[in-house]
Design a protein around this motif. Structure first.
Motif, PDB file in Angstrom:
ATOM      1  N   LEU A   6       0.827  -1.207   0.000  1.00 46.45           N
ATOM      2  CA  LEU A   6       0.000   0.000   0.000  1.00 46.45           C
ATOM      3  C   LEU A   6       0.863   1.259   0.000  1.00 46.45           C
ATOM      4  O   LEU A   6       0.547   2.236  -0.674  1.00 46.45           O
ATOM      5  CB  LEU A   6      -0.933   0.002   1.207  1.00 46.45           C
ATOM      6  N   MET A  27      -6.201  -3.178   1.882  1.00 46.38           N
ATOM      7  CA  MET A  27      -6.668  -2.345   2.991  1.00 46.38           C
ATOM      8  C   MET A  27      -7.494  -3.165   3.981  1.00 46.38           C
ATOM      9  O   MET A  27      -7.369  -2.999   5.194  1.00 46.38           O
ATOM     10  CB  MET A  27      -7.467  -1.160   2.465  1.00 46.38           C
ATOM     11  N   THR A  31      -6.576  -3.705   7.838  1.00 49.22           N
ATOM     12  CA  THR A  31      -7.546  -3.248   8.836  1.00 49.22           C
ATOM     13  C   THR A  31      -8.109  -4.381   9.681  1.00 49.22           C
ATOM     14  O   THR A  31      -8.169  -4.281  10.903  1.00 49.22           O
ATOM     15  CB  THR A  31      -8.713  -2.512   8.141  1.00 49.22           C
TER      16      THR A  31
END
Length: 51
Positions: A6, A27, A31
């Motif tokens: 990322l 993501m 997360t």
């Protein structure tokens, strides 16, 4: 590893080879962790079309 991908994607900007789907998956991984169940795209479209 996902955080590094990322960060590289962010640094490259428009020149990044990652698709929006790949970025979203990375993501989610960062997360929620690796234990998050994967969503089937066919289920998503089925739920959308049934409304």
């Amino acid at each position: 590893m996902a955080k590094n991908k990322l960060a590289r994607h962010k640094a490259l900007g428009k020149n990044s080879s990652l698709s929006i789907v790949e970025v979203a998956q990375l993501m989610d991984l960062v997360t929620f962790g690796p234990g998050m169940p994967q969503v089937q795209s066919s289920m998503l479209f089925f739920g959308y079309s049934s409304n």
